[in-house]
Design a protein around this motif. Sequence first.
Motif, PDB file in Angstrom:
ATOM      1  N   LEU A 377     -33.105 -16.601 -15.013  1.00 54.17           N
ATOM      2  CA  LEU A 377     -34.403 -17.289 -15.039  1.00 54.17           C
ATOM      3  C   LEU A 377     -34.592 -18.154 -13.797  1.00 54.17           C
ATOM      4  O   LEU A 377     -35.664 -18.173 -13.180  1.00 54.17           O
ATOM      5  CB  LEU A 377     -34.509 -18.159 -16.298  1.00 54.17           C
ATOM      6  CG  LEU A 377     -34.841 -17.460 -17.616  1.00 54.17           C
ATOM      7  CD1 LEU A 377     -34.692 -18.427 -18.777  1.00 54.17           C
ATOM      8  CD2 LEU A 377     -36.255 -16.898 -17.579  1.00 54.17           C
ATOM      9  N   LEU A 378     -33.548 -18.887 -13.432  1.00 55.08           N
ATOM     10  CA  LEU A 378     -33.622 -19.785 -12.285  1.00 55.08           C
ATOM     11  C   LEU A 378     -33.893 -19.013 -11.002  1.00 55.08           C
ATOM     12  O   LEU A 378     -34.755 -19.400 -10.194  1.00 55.08           O
ATOM     13  CB  LEU A 378     -32.312 -20.561 -12.169  1.00 55.08           C
ATOM     14  CG  LEU A 378     -32.188 -21.575 -11.028  1.00 55.08           C
ATOM     15  CD1 LEU A 378     -33.229 -22.669 -11.177  1.00 55.08           C
ATOM     16  CD2 LEU A 378     -30.790 -22.161 -10.981  1.00 55.08           C
ATOM     17  N   MET A 379     -33.173 -17.910 -10.795  1.00 59.67           N
ATOM     18  CA  MET A 379     -33.365 -17.120  -9.574  1.00 59.67           C
ATOM     19  C   MET A 379     -34.762 -16.492  -9.519  1.00 59.67           C
ATOM     20  O   MET A 379     -35.339 -16.346  -8.436  1.00 59.67           O
ATOM     21  CB  MET A 379     -32.302 -16.018  -9.486  1.00 59.67           C
ATOM     22  CG  MET A 379     -30.878 -16.517  -9.260  1.00 59.67           C
ATOM     23  SD  MET A 379     -30.641 -17.385  -7.697  1.00 59.67           S
ATOM     24  CE  MET A 379     -30.485 -19.076  -8.277  1.00 59.67           C
ATOM     25  N   PHE A 380     -35.310 -16.150 -10.675  1.00 60.93           N
ATOM     26  CA  PHE A 380     -36.662 -15.582 -10.689  1.00 60.93           C
ATOM     27  C   PHE A 380     -37.705 -16.618 -10.280  1.00 60.93           C
ATOM     28  O   PHE A 380     -38.604 -16.324  -9.479  1.00 60.93           O
ATOM     29  CB  PHE A 380     -36.988 -15.034 -12.083  1.00 60.93           C
ATOM     30  CG  PHE A 380     -38.395 -14.511 -12.205  1.00 60.93           C
ATOM     31  CD1 PHE A 380     -38.748 -13.280 -11.659  1.00 60.93           C
ATOM     32  CD2 PHE A 380     -39.374 -15.256 -12.847  1.00 60.93           C
ATOM     33  CE1 PHE A 380     -40.047 -12.802 -11.760  1.00 60.93           C
ATOM     34  CE2 PHE A 380     -40.675 -14.786 -12.952  1.00 60.93           C
ATOM     35  CZ  PHE A 380     -41.017 -13.552 -12.403  1.00 60.93           C
ATOM     36  N   PHE A 381     -37.583 -17.832 -10.821  1.00 64.26           N
ATOM     37  CA  PHE A 381     -38.568 -18.871 -10.514  1.00 64.26           C
ATOM     38  C   PHE A 381     -38.356 -19.487  -9.137  1.00 64.26           C
ATOM     39  O   PHE A 381     -39.168 -20.303  -8.699  1.00 64.26           O
ATOM     40  CB  PHE A 381     -38.542 -19.963 -11.587  1.00 64.26           C
ATOM     41  CG  PHE A 381     -39.266 -19.568 -12.839  1.00 64.26           C
ATOM     42  CD1 PHE A 381     -40.647 -19.554 -12.885  1.00 64.26           C
ATOM     43  CD2 PHE A 381     -38.570 -19.172 -13.969  1.00 64.26           C
ATOM     44  CE1 PHE A 381     -41.325 -19.168 -14.023  1.00 64.26           C
ATOM     45  CE2 PHE A 381     -39.231 -18.792 -15.119  1.00 64.26           C
ATOM     46  CZ  PHE A 381     -40.615 -18.787 -15.152  1.00 64.26           C
TER      47      PHE A 381
END
Length: 482
Positions: A377-381
Amino acid sequence: MKILDRYLLKTYLITFTSVFVILFFIFILQTVWLFISELAGKDLDIFMIFKFLAFASPKLVPMVLPLTVLLSSIMTFGDLAENYEFAAMKSAGVSFQRTLKMLIIFIFGLSICTFFFANNVIPFAEYKFINFRKNLAQVKPAMAIAEGQFSDIGNINIKVDKKSGENGEHLTGVTIHKKSNLGEGAKTVIKSKRGELISSEDSNLLQLVLIDGYYYEDISPKDYRARQKLPFAKVFFKKYNINIDLSKLNMNDGLDDEIKNTNTMLKISDLRYSLDSLSKTYKKDVKYFSDYTYNRYGLTSDYNVDTTKIKKPKAPDLISILSLDSQQRVLEVALSDATSIKQNFDISEVGFQARQKELNSFEYSIYEKFVIAYGCLLMFFIGAPLGAIIRKGGLGLPIVFAMLIFIFFHFVNTFGKKFAQESGVTPLIGALLSSIILTPLAIYLTKKAINDNGDVNFDFITEPFRKILEFIQRNKTQQNVN
C-alpha cells in the motif's frame, strides 16, 4: 466495472506483471549466485536444482513485490500523464482520486494476499529450503565428492578417479588422506581400486565401503633418533569400512545461523506461542540468577542506608588487627573473589543478551508480516502520485526514482531490524520504522497529485545538507585566506 476502471486496471496489470517477472528473475539469479558453491560441481540434476530454487523463491516475494508495486505505479501513471491521458480525464470531470479507485481495491486485495502468503507460504518454504540444504548429502551423498580432485569431508580428504551408478555411489580409484587428531597433518593414506557409498535418509551416517586396497600410516616413535628412519605401517585389505558424519557435509556458518533462527519458519500463532514460552523461561532464569547472586554473594541494590547516621567505629577494624602478611592474604582472597564475581556477571550478561536478542527476533517477526502487507500500500501511494507529478513513463527516470526510494526503504527496514534485535528500540518500532518515515512522504505526494500541483518541493530534506556544505566551504575559504 466501468470502461475507465477496466482500462486503468488492464494497463496497470500489464506493467505490473512484466516488472514482477523481470525483478523476480533478477533476484533468482542473485540467489543462485549466493549459493553457487552449494550447487556447482556436485552433479545435481535439473529436478534437484528446481526444488532448490522453488523453496528459495517465496522468501524473495517480500523484496520483489513492494519494488514491483512502486515501479509499475510510477511507470503506469507517468505514462498516462506523459501522453496527456490524465488531462483528458480531468477535462471530462474525472479527478485523480477517482482514477485510483479500482487500483486501490486491487492493491488492498494484493496486500491481504501478501499477508497470508507471508504468514503461511514463506515459513513453510523456509523450513523446506533450510532442511533441503541440510539434507542434500543424505539425498545424494556422492555430490560432496568431485571427480579428479580432493574434497574435504570432516577429518578426511578424498579423491576419486570416476563415479558411476544412478546417484554416483560407485567409486573407482579412491585415494583418502586421513588427518591426525593431534594437528600433525595427514599421517594416514588409504588407496583402493573400488568403493561404494551407502546411506539412508533416516541416518546421519554415510558408510564408505572400500574394496581391494592398501592402508598406509606413518608411525611416530618416542625415540627421536628412530623417527629419522621414517617408519610406517602398510596393510592390505579386501574390504574396509569408513563411517562419515553427514552433518559435516555441505554445512557452513550461515546455515547454522539459519537453523538456529527458527522464527523465519513459524506462522504468527506459532510465533506468539514460542514467544510466550521463551519469555516465561527467560524471566524465570533472571529471577533464579538474581536470587542465587543475593544468596551467594549477599548483593542487593536496595540498601536504603542513611550515610549521615553512620558513626565511625571506636574500636579498630578487623583488618588492622591482622599482621601485614595476613592483611595481604585477605586482600588477595577478596580481589580473587571480586574478579570471580565479575567474570560470572560478564558471562551471564552475554547469555542473557543473546536470549533477549532471540526474544526480540521472534517479536519482530510477528510485526514484520504486517509490515510486508502494508509496504505494498505504501509503495503504491508513493509511486502513483509521483508518476503523475514527474509525468515521465518508460524505463528511464521512473527506475531511478523507484530504486532510490526502495533502497532507502530496504535500508531502513534492515537498520530497524538490527536495532530492534539489539534492544536499541522496541521490536514494534523497529518493524514500523520505514513505514513511519515514508508514510508522510506518501501523504505529501498524494496531496500534491490530487491538487494537481506539480511543484513538489523537497527543500525540507535538502536544506540541512545545503547548509552543511555551505558551512564547510566557508571554513575552507577562510583557511585558504589565512
